[in-house]
Design a protein around this motif. Structure first.
Motif, PDB file in Angstrom:
ATOM      1  N   LEU A 138      -8.205   4.157  -6.327  1.00  0.00           N
ATOM      2  CA  LEU A 138      -7.697   3.891  -4.977  1.00  0.00           C
ATOM      3  C   LEU A 138      -8.832   3.527  -4.021  1.00  0.00           C
ATOM      4  CD1 LEU A 138      -5.097   6.776  -4.602  1.00  0.00           C
ATOM      5  CD2 LEU A 138      -4.592   4.329  -4.723  1.00  0.00           C
ATOM      6  N   ARG A 167      -9.215   0.086  -2.033  1.00  0.00           N
ATOM      7  CA  ARG A 167      -9.344   0.079  -0.570  1.00  0.00           C
ATOM      8  C   ARG A 167     -10.519  -0.788  -0.132  1.00  0.00           C
ATOM      9  NH1 ARG A 167     -12.359   3.899   2.537  1.00  0.00           N
ATOM     10  NH2 ARG A 167     -12.545   5.132   0.645  1.00  0.00           N
ATOM     11  N   SER A 209       1.147   7.226  -6.336  1.00  0.00           N
ATOM     12  CA  SER A 209       0.008   8.127  -6.550  1.00  0.00           C
ATOM     13  C   SER A 209       0.436   9.580  -6.396  1.00  0.00           C
ATOM     14  CB  SER A 209      -1.109   7.811  -5.559  1.00  0.00           C
ATOM     15  OG  SER A 209      -1.615   6.526  -5.791  1.00  0.00           O
ATOM     16  N   ARG A 210       1.277   9.847  -5.438  1.00  0.00           N
ATOM     17  CA  ARG A 210       1.785  11.212  -5.265  1.00  0.00           C
ATOM     18  C   ARG A 210       2.601  11.637  -6.475  1.00  0.00           C
ATOM     19  NH1 ARG A 210       3.549   9.906   0.713  1.00  0.00           N
ATOM     20  NH2 ARG A 210       1.600  10.386   1.772  1.00  0.00           N
ATOM     21  N   TRP A 216       0.824  -1.201   0.000  1.00  0.00           N
ATOM     22  CA  TRP A 216       0.000   0.000   0.000  1.00  0.00           C
ATOM     23  C   TRP A 216       0.865   1.260   0.000  1.00  0.00           C
ATOM     24  CZ3 TRP A 216      -4.738   1.055  -1.258  1.00  0.00           C
ATOM     25  CH2 TRP A 216      -5.307   2.252  -0.851  1.00  0.00           C
ATOM     26  N   ILE A 259       0.691   4.447  -2.631  1.00  0.00           N
ATOM     27  CA  ILE A 259       0.504   5.837  -2.220  1.00  0.00           C
ATOM     28  C   ILE A 259       1.625   6.716  -2.755  1.00  0.00           C
ATOM     29  CG2 ILE A 259       0.401   7.401  -0.221  1.00  0.00           C
ATOM     30  CD1 ILE A 259      -2.148   5.663  -0.766  1.00  0.00           C
TER      31      ILE A 259
END
Length: 98
Positions: free
Chosen positions: A44, A48, A13-14, A6, A10
């Protein structure tokens, strides 16, 4: 060794968000940036929810109370659509759902 969990998603994604805001230029750049970033946030969100579903091999009786709700699977089917529709167009969602 690469981290494929995960945290890696993330961080990627940034980076994706930074690239979108940096490289998309022009008159309608803001709306295109918003559409791409919201579409990614929708993905996302779906991931999740999917990761919270019970698995055959999982020891569900050992879930932490108040952290993982016992009705999380029901929330997947009831709440996911509403959350995603807040971020993407209804027509686009219909394409993914079908």
């Amino acid at each position: 060794m690469k981290d494929y969990g995960w945290g890696a998603i993330i961080n990627s994604s940034r980076s994706f968000g930074a690239a979108v805001t940096s490289f998309i230029q022009g008159d309608e750049s803001h709306s295109i940036q918003k559409e791409l970033i919201y579409r990614h946030i929708s993905w996302l969100t779906a991931l999740r929810y999917q990761l919270r579903l019970e698995r055959e091999w999982e020891h569900v009786e050992n879930r932490l109370k108040e952290v993982y709700m016992p009705t999380i699977c029901e929330h997947y089917y009831e709440d996911l659509e509403g959350e995603i529709l807040n971020m993407i167009d209804h027509g686009e969602f219909k394409n993914y759902k079908d």
